[in-house]
Design a protein around this motif. Sequence first.
Motif, PDB file in Angstrom:
ATOM      1  N   ASP A 263       2.582  -1.657   4.097  1.00 49.51           N
ATOM      2  CA  ASP A 263       3.030  -2.824   3.335  1.00 49.51           C
ATOM      3  C   ASP A 263       3.224  -4.027   4.261  1.00 49.51           C
ATOM      4  O   ASP A 263       2.781  -5.148   3.947  1.00 49.51           O
ATOM      5  CB  ASP A 263       4.336  -2.483   2.619  1.00 49.51           C
ATOM      6  CG  ASP A 263       4.763  -3.552   1.630  1.00 49.51           C
ATOM      7  OD1 ASP A 263       4.267  -4.682   1.716  1.00 49.51           O
ATOM      8  OD2 ASP A 263       5.616  -3.251   0.779  1.00 49.51           O
ATOM      9  N   THR A 267       0.963  -7.499   4.130  1.00 48.63           N
ATOM     10  CA  THR A 267       1.646  -8.784   3.940  1.00 48.63           C
ATOM     11  C   THR A 267       1.255  -9.760   5.032  1.00 48.63           C
ATOM     12  O   THR A 267       1.085 -10.974   4.774  1.00 48.63           O
ATOM     13  CB  THR A 267       3.172  -8.574   3.939  1.00 48.63           C
ATOM     14  OG1 THR A 267       3.529  -7.682   2.884  1.00 48.63           O
ATOM     15  CG2 THR A 267       3.900  -9.900   3.753  1.00 48.63           C
ATOM     16  N   CYS A 284      -3.553  -0.411 -12.593  1.00 48.59           N
ATOM     17  CA  CYS A 284      -4.045   0.313 -11.417  1.00 48.59           C
ATOM     18  C   CYS A 284      -4.783   1.579 -11.829  1.00 48.59           C
ATOM     19  O   CYS A 284      -4.307   2.361 -12.655  1.00 48.59           O
ATOM     20  CB  CYS A 284      -2.876   0.652 -10.491  1.00 48.59           C
ATOM     21  SG  CYS A 284      -3.290   1.784  -9.152  1.00 48.59           S
ATOM     22  N   LYS A 290       1.267   0.145 -12.425  1.00 57.31           N
ATOM     23  CA  LYS A 290       1.331  -1.219 -11.897  1.00 57.31           C
ATOM     24  C   LYS A 290      -0.003  -1.908 -12.094  1.00 57.31           C
ATOM     25  O   LYS A 290      -1.031  -1.272 -12.340  1.00 57.31           O
ATOM     26  CB  LYS A 290       1.681  -1.199 -10.407  1.00 57.31           C
ATOM     27  CG  LYS A 290       2.994  -0.516 -10.064  1.00 57.31           C
ATOM     28  CD  LYS A 290       3.217  -0.524  -8.557  1.00 57.31           C
ATOM     29  CE  LYS A 290       4.489   0.195  -8.164  1.00 57.31           C
ATOM     30  NZ  LYS A 290       4.675   0.223  -6.687  1.00 57.31           N
ATOM     31  N   GLU A 293      -2.867  -4.976  -6.940  1.00 57.56           N
ATOM     32  CA  GLU A 293      -2.148  -5.859  -6.021  1.00 57.56           C
ATOM     33  C   GLU A 293      -2.934  -6.218  -4.778  1.00 57.56           C
ATOM     34  O   GLU A 293      -2.533  -7.110  -4.040  1.00 57.56           O
ATOM     35  CB  GLU A 293      -0.828  -5.193  -5.583  1.00 57.56           C
ATOM     36  CG  GLU A 293       0.135  -4.930  -6.723  1.00 57.56           C
ATOM     37  CD  GLU A 293       1.341  -4.126  -6.280  1.00 57.56           C
ATOM     38  OE1 GLU A 293       2.477  -4.537  -6.599  1.00 57.56           O
ATOM     39  OE2 GLU A 293       1.152  -3.083  -5.603  1.00 57.56           O
ATOM     40  N   VAL A 294      -4.066  -5.535  -4.520  1.00 51.84           N
ATOM     41  CA  VAL A 294      -4.805  -5.785  -3.281  1.00 51.84           C
ATOM     42  C   VAL A 294      -6.295  -5.901  -3.564  1.00 51.84           C
ATOM     43  O   VAL A 294      -6.812  -5.414  -4.565  1.00 51.84           O
ATOM     44  CB  VAL A 294      -4.569  -4.653  -2.255  1.00 51.84           C
ATOM     45  CG1 VAL A 294      -3.127  -4.624  -1.804  1.00 51.84           C
ATOM     46  CG2 VAL A 294      -4.990  -3.300  -2.812  1.00 51.84           C
ATOM     47  N   CYS A 318      -3.142  -0.732  -6.937  1.00 49.60           N
ATOM     48  CA  CYS A 318      -1.866  -1.307  -6.482  1.00 49.60           C
ATOM     49  C   CYS A 318      -1.703  -0.997  -4.997  1.00 49.60           C
ATOM     50  O   CYS A 318      -2.439  -0.174  -4.424  1.00 49.60           O
ATOM     51  CB  CYS A 318      -0.698  -0.752  -7.293  1.00 49.60           C
ATOM     52  SG  CYS A 318      -0.330   0.997  -7.001  1.00 49.60           S
ATOM     53  N   LEU A 319      -0.736  -1.627  -4.363  1.00 47.35           N
ATOM     54  CA  LEU A 319      -0.543  -1.468  -2.924  1.00 47.35           C
ATOM     55  C   LEU A 319      -0.199  -0.035  -2.560  1.00 47.35           C
ATOM     56  O   LEU A 319      -0.727   0.528  -1.589  1.00 47.35           O
ATOM     57  CB  LEU A 319       0.573  -2.411  -2.453  1.00 47.35           C
ATOM     58  CG  LEU A 319       0.872  -2.414  -0.954  1.00 47.35           C
ATOM     59  CD1 LEU A 319      -0.319  -2.925  -0.167  1.00 47.35           C
ATOM     60  CD2 LEU A 319       2.106  -3.264  -0.659  1.00 47.35           C
ATOM     61  N   ARG A 359      -3.432  -9.001  -0.008  1.00 44.84           N
ATOM     62  CA  ARG A 359      -2.601  -8.994  -1.219  1.00 44.84           C
ATOM     63  C   ARG A 359      -3.081 -10.098  -2.160  1.00 44.84           C
ATOM     64  O   ARG A 359      -3.368 -11.216  -1.729  1.00 44.84           O
ATOM     65  CB  ARG A 359      -1.144  -9.213  -0.845  1.00 44.84           C
ATOM     66  CG  ARG A 359      -0.170  -8.923  -1.976  1.00 44.84           C
ATOM     67  CD  ARG A 359       1.254  -9.269  -1.566  1.00 44.84           C
ATOM     68  NE  ARG A 359       1.770  -8.365  -0.562  1.00 44.84           N
ATOM     69  CZ  ARG A 359       2.430  -7.246  -0.804  1.00 44.84           C
ATOM     70  NH1 ARG A 359       2.637  -6.888  -2.067  1.00 44.84           N
ATOM     71  NH2 ARG A 359       2.880  -6.494   0.163  1.00 44.84           N
TER      72      ARG A 359
END
Length: 361
Positions: A263, A267, A284, A290, A293-294, A318-319, A359
């Motif tokens: 993470d 970031t 996802c 979720k 996210e990426v 998602c992450l 992200r």
Amino acid sequence: MDITVLLFTIFYVFYSILEITGAQPQEIRSAGLTLPALFSKYYGHEEVDFVRYHMRRTTASIIIHCAFPFLYTLGLQLVYPQSNVFVPWEAPPTIKRLLILSLVIMLLGVTVGVVFSRNDWKRHPLAKILTKYGHDWRAVASLINAEFRDIDKFISVTGTKKLVITDTWIIYCGVHTIKIARQSDASLNIDSSDEHRLEAEGTQTQFLSVKISSSGPHNTSFKVRLKAHDYSSLREKLTSPIRVARWIVIHQSLSDRFLQAFDEQVTANGLYRLPVGSPPLEPCLGCSQKMPEVKLQKTCGSEQEGECRTCECRPMWCLSCMGKWFASRQDQTRPNTWMASTATCPLCRQRFCMLDILRIE
């Protein structure tokens, strides 16, 4: 006392304690010398009918464990023929009393089993609990069975005890009992922890004591033991937060520590802006919980430099799921190399490294 009788008694008591508490060594489990393995045909399939499987399992455990004293008495005849177990009127007074007591205990166990199983398990304690959540316990059981068949559930096994958490239910399966609470009615508190060395894993393992309290139709409170490395998965599955006592430090698993570093690195990599007019993103592909996210886009050098390539897939992960995928593609015996390694896109198989994960803005 004859030394043979003494040794037999010690061995029998030791094995009985292991069986009743579910603390059998791995060798016994591997050999299939456990009740679930020996009576698997009677129990049925857990995936098909979770509720009735555990009704049969707990009832059979009560009957068989209540028969242990009687089986011990029969075993005395083999190691000490003078006991005359099969000719009770000629047996010594102590053997007579032991035989009568063991028969009473066994009959009590059989009686309990008969009462529980009559009328399609209507009088089983679990059926009575489920009745509090609906007029017909079978309808509630069908909902639980359906959720247990879903792959998106949390399961933690400690010995013969199992903690199952589905979208709606928290279920703790013990040797003789089953505790159940509805997620929306439950509160969880971690109030103590301890460490033990597990020979099967060869490492020091932290166990957490989790108190689960329910304030819904079925007011109950029970405790479960959970390995610390399952804590993160447990927290993700619950719909309400877990309260942790201030003096408890939960040891993170290797996977949790990697996901934290993952993470932080993502970031630091920067942001990816979706092109104007892009179609809406869907949940996802990994967890369906979720939104994506990426995005995988080569930033570690020019397009033709090295192994990495830009992934042409639209954002679908998602992450957390991307981090778990990345970790699963690494050499599990060399975790110190994970951050500097590469993986392939789950769909198009283009190779990427940690610097290529951006992200979504």
